[in-house]
Design a protein around this motif. Sequence first.
Motif, mmCIF file in Angstrom:
data_model
loop_
_atom_site.group_PDB
_atom_site.id
_atom_site.type_symbol
_atom_site.label_atom_id
_atom_site.label_comp_id
_atom_site.label_asym_id
_atom_site.label_seq_id
_atom_site.Cartn_x
_atom_site.Cartn_y
_atom_site.Cartn_z
ATOM 1 N N THR A 179 -57.684 -31.707 -9.492
ATOM 2 C CA THR A 179 -57.584 -33.161 -9.368
ATOM 3 C C THR A 179 -56.952 -33.579 -8.048
ATOM 4 N N THR A 180 -56.443 -32.612 -7.290
ATOM 5 C CA THR A 180 -55.882 -32.888 -5.962
ATOM 6 C C THR A 180 -56.502 -31.908 -4.970
ATOM 7 N N TRP A 306 -64.973 -35.428 -5.169
ATOM 8 C CA TRP A 306 -64.194 -34.764 -4.110
ATOM 9 C C TRP A 306 -62.730 -35.161 -4.242
ATOM 10 N N PRO A 307 -61.828 -34.189 -4.392
ATOM 11 C CA PRO A 307 -60.429 -34.525 -4.675
ATOM 12 C C PRO A 307 -59.578 -34.847 -3.448
ATOM 13 N N GLN A 310 -60.369 -40.902 -1.442
ATOM 14 C CA GLN A 310 -60.985 -41.947 -2.269
ATOM 15 C C GLN A 310 -62.411 -42.236 -1.802
ATOM 16 N N LEU A 311 -62.802 -41.628 -0.686
ATOM 17 C CA LEU A 311 -64.109 -41.856 -0.079
ATOM 18 C C LEU A 311 -64.992 -40.622 -0.222
ATOM 19 N N ALA A 312 -66.307 -40.844 -0.229
ATOM 20 C CA ALA A 312 -67.266 -39.740 -0.228
ATOM 21 C C ALA A 312 -68.591 -40.249 0.307
ATOM 22 N N PRO A 313 -69.410 -39.375 0.890
ATOM 23 C CA PRO A 313 -70.739 -39.808 1.323
ATOM 24 C C PRO A 313 -71.520 -40.383 0.144
ATOM 25 N N GLY A 314 -72.195 -41.491 0.372
ATOM 26 C CA GLY A 314 -72.985 -42.109 -0.682
ATOM 27 C C GLY A 314 -73.508 -43.454 -0.242
ATOM 28 N N SER A 315 -74.506 -43.945 -0.978
ATOM 29 C CA SER A 315 -75.158 -45.190 -0.594
ATOM 30 C C SER A 315 -76.249 -45.484 -1.602
ATOM 31 N N SER A 316 -77.084 -46.449 -1.261
ATOM 32 C CA SER A 316 -78.355 -46.541 -1.959
ATOM 33 C C SER A 316 -79.127 -45.266 -1.657
ATOM 34 N N GLY A 317 -80.169 -45.025 -2.408
ATOM 35 C CA GLY A 317 -81.011 -43.876 -2.121
ATOM 36 C C GLY A 317 -81.908 -44.131 -0.934
ATOM 37 N N ASN A 318 -82.803 -43.191 -0.687
ATOM 38 C CA ASN A 318 -83.756 -43.358 0.400
ATOM 39 C C ASN A 318 -84.677 -44.541 0.121
ATOM 40 N N LEU A 319 -85.417 -44.925 1.114
ATOM 41 C CA LEU A 319 -86.213 -46.143 1.050
ATOM 42 C C LEU A 319 -87.697 -45.854 0.853
#
Length: 433
Positions: A179-180, A306-307, A310-319
């Motif tokens: 968790t850390t 990801w411990p 508070q951030l991680a790669p991500g977004s809407s999906g591809n277009l």
Amino acid sequence: MVKMGRTAAVAALAAAALALTACGGSSGSESPSGRTLTVWHYESPNSAMGKAWAEAIKKFEATHPGVTVKFEEKGFEQIQKTASMVLNSDQAPDVMEYNKGNATAGLLSKQGLLTDLSEEVAKRGWDKLLSPSLQATARYDERGVMGSGRWFGVPNYAEFVMVYYNKDMFAKHQIEVPTTFDEFTAALDKFVKAGITPIATAGAEYPAQQIFYLLALNKADRSWVNAYQLYQGEVDFHGPEFTYAAQTFADWVKKGYISKDSAGMKAEDMGVAFMSGKHPIMISGSWWYGRFQSEIKDFEWGTFLWPGSQLAPGSSGNLWVVPERAKNKDLAYDFIDITMQKDIQNLLGNSGGLPVAADPDAITDPKSKELVENFMTLSSRDGLAFYPDWPAPGYYDVLVAGVQELINGTKTPQQVLDEIARPYQDNLAEIGE
């Protein structure tokens, strides 16, 4: 998979992933017979998106009598490297999946290779189905910078990067889910001591650079992400974020957390290695989730966020994009419309994907619910940080090369940071920032 500009309320993305309603039926009865709709995408047949798009093709054919669908599966790298050339020829498909972000969809929009979908989006109500943060990846200004301007694509799923883990291997070595970040690296150390390389990754494609980015996010906040991705401030490539990422990544290779052999591996090699039980951990995106549900039979697996941040790669999906030189744009619009309909979105959700227009009560698969819950946790804390290769055209290859040098030890972390800084700054100068 690897992306976008958006400072809008990302928390809305979680609600969009579950609760938005789908639009009405396609205008199939108006389509003349004897025509062919050419569709390109790079999702594997047993992935959540692959299953959903296959069903969408069946539905399109059923509602468009006399129209043939010619589906061509392309590799992610294949489309990434040849899109500008192909779309500027008479070989362009009618509709295709394409990566979002300044360096990809933004570049093609600036080059005039994508159809402006703004009028069609309003006409069909697609804008009503997508939250502001989801819309950001679909809209680009005249510079090709995401987050505002005209619509050049339509996203119909969401995605994020997480940690996949082999529950059986964790249990065998008496390792709890961390968790850390300290607990995470302690788990990595324990596997190494047991003679196991803990992390499956791929240096020849996107996965390793996403780990590099995650490490940078350990020292970053939202303002740093906005500066890097949206040009809302200066980025110091020798500042604490990237310096920590490069040095820590190199250290992880030396410690045996990541294999030196991974420099030449592709994403498929990584996925197969994890599915075979060779590695207890794989750090990658939600696009693998449905495939793992289908193919992993020999061990129990799960995921955690990801411990380290508070951030991680991500977004809407591809277009879904429609090339400017597409021959059957009206049919392409109908196909996109079908992929946004509730039955297709529900199928995507129950197959391990993150739909944007599903009926939340229709998502009944337990693992799919787990995926959605993790995504809601990330998005509700404004944790979607887009992807490291998005800011500049050609940056994907720059990052692949840089991370490979860290894996091979052929350049120091400082030298690698110099290399990745140059094209980023050159792009800023070119667009006039």
